[in-house]
Design an enzyme around this catalytic site. Sequence first.
Site, PDB file in Angstrom:
ATOM      1  N   CYS A   1     -21.983 -29.485 -19.712  1.00  0.00           N
ATOM      2  CA  CYS A   1     -22.694 -28.205 -19.559  1.00  0.00           C
ATOM      3  C   CYS A   1     -23.916 -28.050 -20.452  1.00  0.00           C
ATOM      4  O   CYS A   1     -25.019 -27.799 -19.953  1.00  0.00           O
ATOM      5  CB  CYS A   1     -21.729 -27.047 -19.825  1.00  0.00           C
ATOM      6  SG  CYS A   1     -20.538 -26.843 -18.525  1.00  0.00           S
TER       7      CYS A   1
HETATM    8  N1  LIG Z   1     -16.528 -28.271 -16.433  1.00  0.00           N
HETATM    9  C1  LIG Z   1     -17.105 -27.410 -17.238  1.00  0.00           C
HETATM   10  O1  LIG Z   1     -17.007 -27.501 -18.481  1.00  0.00           O
HETATM   11  C2  LIG Z   1     -17.877 -26.253 -16.670  1.00  0.00           C
HETATM   12  C3  LIG Z   1     -18.195 -25.161 -17.502  1.00  0.00           C
HETATM   13  C4  LIG Z   1     -18.930 -24.107 -17.002  1.00  0.00           C
HETATM   14  C5  LIG Z   1     -19.366 -24.158 -15.697  1.00  0.00           C
HETATM   15  N2  LIG Z   1     -19.066 -25.226 -14.894  1.00  0.00           N
HETATM   16  C6  LIG Z   1     -19.556 -25.217 -13.529  1.00  0.00           C
HETATM   17  O2  LIG Z   1     -18.470 -25.063 -12.623  1.00  0.00           O
HETATM   18  C7  LIG Z   1     -18.726 -25.795 -11.410  1.00  0.00           C
HETATM   19  C8  LIG Z   1     -17.560 -26.710 -11.126  1.00  0.00           C
HETATM   20  O3  LIG Z   1     -17.445 -27.611 -12.206  1.00  0.00           O
HETATM   21  P1  LIG Z   1     -16.150 -28.522 -12.416  1.00  0.00           P
HETATM   22  O4  LIG Z   1     -16.340 -29.147 -13.747  1.00  0.00           O
HETATM   23  O5  LIG Z   1     -14.905 -27.757 -12.134  1.00  0.00           O
HETATM   24  O6  LIG Z   1     -16.371 -29.600 -11.254  1.00  0.00           O
HETATM   25  P2  LIG Z   1     -15.343 -30.732 -10.781  1.00  0.00           P
HETATM   26  O7  LIG Z   1     -16.175 -31.827 -10.240  1.00  0.00           O
HETATM   27  O8  LIG Z   1     -14.363 -31.027 -11.864  1.00  0.00           O
HETATM   28  O9  LIG Z   1     -14.526 -30.046  -9.593  1.00  0.00           O
HETATM   29  C9  LIG Z   1     -15.106 -29.587  -8.409  1.00  0.00           C
HETATM   30  C10 LIG Z   1     -14.092 -29.715  -7.275  1.00  0.00           C
HETATM   31  O10 LIG Z   1     -14.666 -29.150  -6.101  1.00  0.00           O
HETATM   32  C11 LIG Z   1     -14.243 -29.915  -4.973  1.00  0.00           C
HETATM   33  N3  LIG Z   1     -15.134 -29.653  -3.839  1.00  0.00           N
HETATM   34  C12 LIG Z   1     -16.440 -29.981  -3.712  1.00  0.00           C
HETATM   35  N4  LIG Z   1     -16.936 -29.501  -2.549  1.00  0.00           N
HETATM   36  C13 LIG Z   1     -15.925 -28.857  -1.935  1.00  0.00           C
HETATM   37  C14 LIG Z   1     -15.795 -28.158  -0.705  1.00  0.00           C
HETATM   38  N5  LIG Z   1     -16.846 -27.975   0.096  1.00  0.00           N
HETATM   39  N6  LIG Z   1     -14.595 -27.647  -0.397  1.00  0.00           N
HETATM   40  C15 LIG Z   1     -13.548 -27.793  -1.208  1.00  0.00           C
HETATM   41  N7  LIG Z   1     -13.591 -28.446  -2.385  1.00  0.00           N
HETATM   42  C16 LIG Z   1     -14.773 -28.949  -2.745  1.00  0.00           C
HETATM   43  C17 LIG Z   1     -14.277 -31.339  -5.496  1.00  0.00           C
HETATM   44  O11 LIG Z   1     -13.487 -32.189  -4.705  1.00  0.00           O
HETATM   45  C18 LIG Z   1     -13.731 -31.154  -6.929  1.00  0.00           C
HETATM   46  O12 LIG Z   1     -12.329 -31.324  -6.985  1.00  0.00           O
HETATM   47  C19 LIG Z   1     -20.065 -26.498 -11.636  1.00  0.00           C
HETATM   48  O13 LIG Z   1     -21.104 -25.730 -11.096  1.00  0.00           O
HETATM   49  C20 LIG Z   1     -20.197 -26.531 -13.130  1.00  0.00           C
HETATM   50  O14 LIG Z   1     -21.532 -26.553 -13.573  1.00  0.00           O
HETATM   51  C21 LIG Z   1     -18.319 -26.259 -15.342  1.00  0.00           C
END
Ligand SMILES: NC(=O)c1ccc[n+]([C@@H]2O[C@H](COP(=O)([O-])OP(=O)(O)OC[C@H]3O[C@@H](n4cnc5c(N)ncnc54)[C@H](O)[C@@H]3O)[C@@H](O)[C@H]2O)c1
Length: 449
Positions: A268
Amino acid sequence: MRISVVGLGKLGTPWLAVLASRGIDVVGVDRIPGHVAAILNRRTPISEPGLQSLLSEATGRIEATSDIKAAVSASDVTFVVVPTPSGADGTFSNLHVISAIREIGAALRGKTDYHLVVITSTVMPGSTSGPIRQALEGSSGRAVGVDLGLCYNPEFIALGSVIRDMLRPDFVLIGESDGRAGDLLASIYERVCENRPQIRRMNWVNAEITKLTVNSFVTAKISFANMISDLCDRLPGADAGTVLNAVGSDSRIGGKYLAPALGYGGPCFPRDNAAFTTMARNVGARADIAEATDAVNRQQVGRVVALVRSLLLRGSVGILGLSYKPDTAVVEESQGVTIASQLANEGYRVLAYDPQALDAAKSVLGSQVEVLEDAEACVKAADLLIVATAWPSFKNIAPQAFHRTTGRLIVIDCWRMLPVSEFTNLVDLVYLGRSSEQDIELLPAVARA
Ligand SMILES: NC(=O)c1ccc[n+]([C@@H]2O[C@H](COP(=O)([O-])OP(=O)(O)OC[C@H]3O[C@@H](n4cnc5c(N)ncnc54)[C@H](O)[C@@H]3O)[C@@H](O)[C@H]2O)c1
């Protein structure tokens, strides 16, 4: 009320479990069948402290499916927590969000009652009012603000403490299409949060800017501390730890994230700060502070590598900690991994240990680094040791592992975490941001070089 969560990754799965733990019926959706199967079997598809026990306890309230339509049709609120990967220019791609929104919209065509769609994924300013709203209205045939709510509601969490951060946030950020949508989302947080956080409600673009601004400000604080650290390295008698502790006592500044240590990493901070810069440039504004923050951050690995070079001409460098922070296996933008890679490129034999991130680090570093299965072995085999991630378990390594029959082991303790009382008589402790008034004795490995 029933809530669907689309995207069962590092953020979506904890959110699903937290909602269920507070008595809300939930259904999770993911494209990856293994993630869905894991949730159905009450196993966590990702590693996060406290998550498994929440999933195990919430039996009966959690469903999972790969069918977005079914999940949306059977719920009142849908959170979208899918990836928004960074492009080469630093902006976040809305590709996965739009794809999910189109499926959600298609499901809403056949649903007549009120529905709230919440974007949790981090998006660029202008996304919610632009392509996201357009995709939702186009695919659902319904207008946002009438019987359809749309909110932007990013989470401020750190991997390793996601559950705690979700249950006890400093504040909740809601960008809302209208009062009804914001009221409904705020009521969910009032039910879920164990504390009583401030709920900041605003329009979409203000919320989008706020999310990036928070992370850009925090990273600026980290880089500011590291700038002071670099200064104190060069001034005889100076110690950035002492200086920054005092500076942080000023309530206008505060002590959090104000430490002379390594730079920031992870999925992030680096990318949010880069996105902030691009956002500003794209509208003709300047982002000098965000750019300087990034530049200072990029210098931190070089400082450590130069320090190693000055202390050890050749030999084995042990690195304790490869994850970008403690309590996670994530190595994205990890300073420890970059230090390991650069030292290996300079010809050092690099040994490394991490409680959780060895597999992830191996996939990035390949054969550049020898990974060891326990911390003590790493300490024992090193001519010089770097504590690169502040895993609490490193404090429990038996002090005998640090003992050398000839000379003393040099330890660059980037997080100043090893108990000084036990270690000062045993090793030469080197801190970032503290000038050395006495030369450190060369290691035998150096003397032999
Ligand atoms: N991980 C962090 O520390 C964090 C912190 C703040 C914000 N975010 C934000 O949160 C969002 C998600 O991050 P994350 O780390 O959880 O990502 P991630 O890659 O760990 O998980 C995302 C999930 O979404 C699924 N996915 C993708 N497209 C899909 C669809 N159309 N239908 C159903 N499932 C779908 C993927 O298979 C995956 O399992 C991002 O925008 C990220 O910037 C993440």
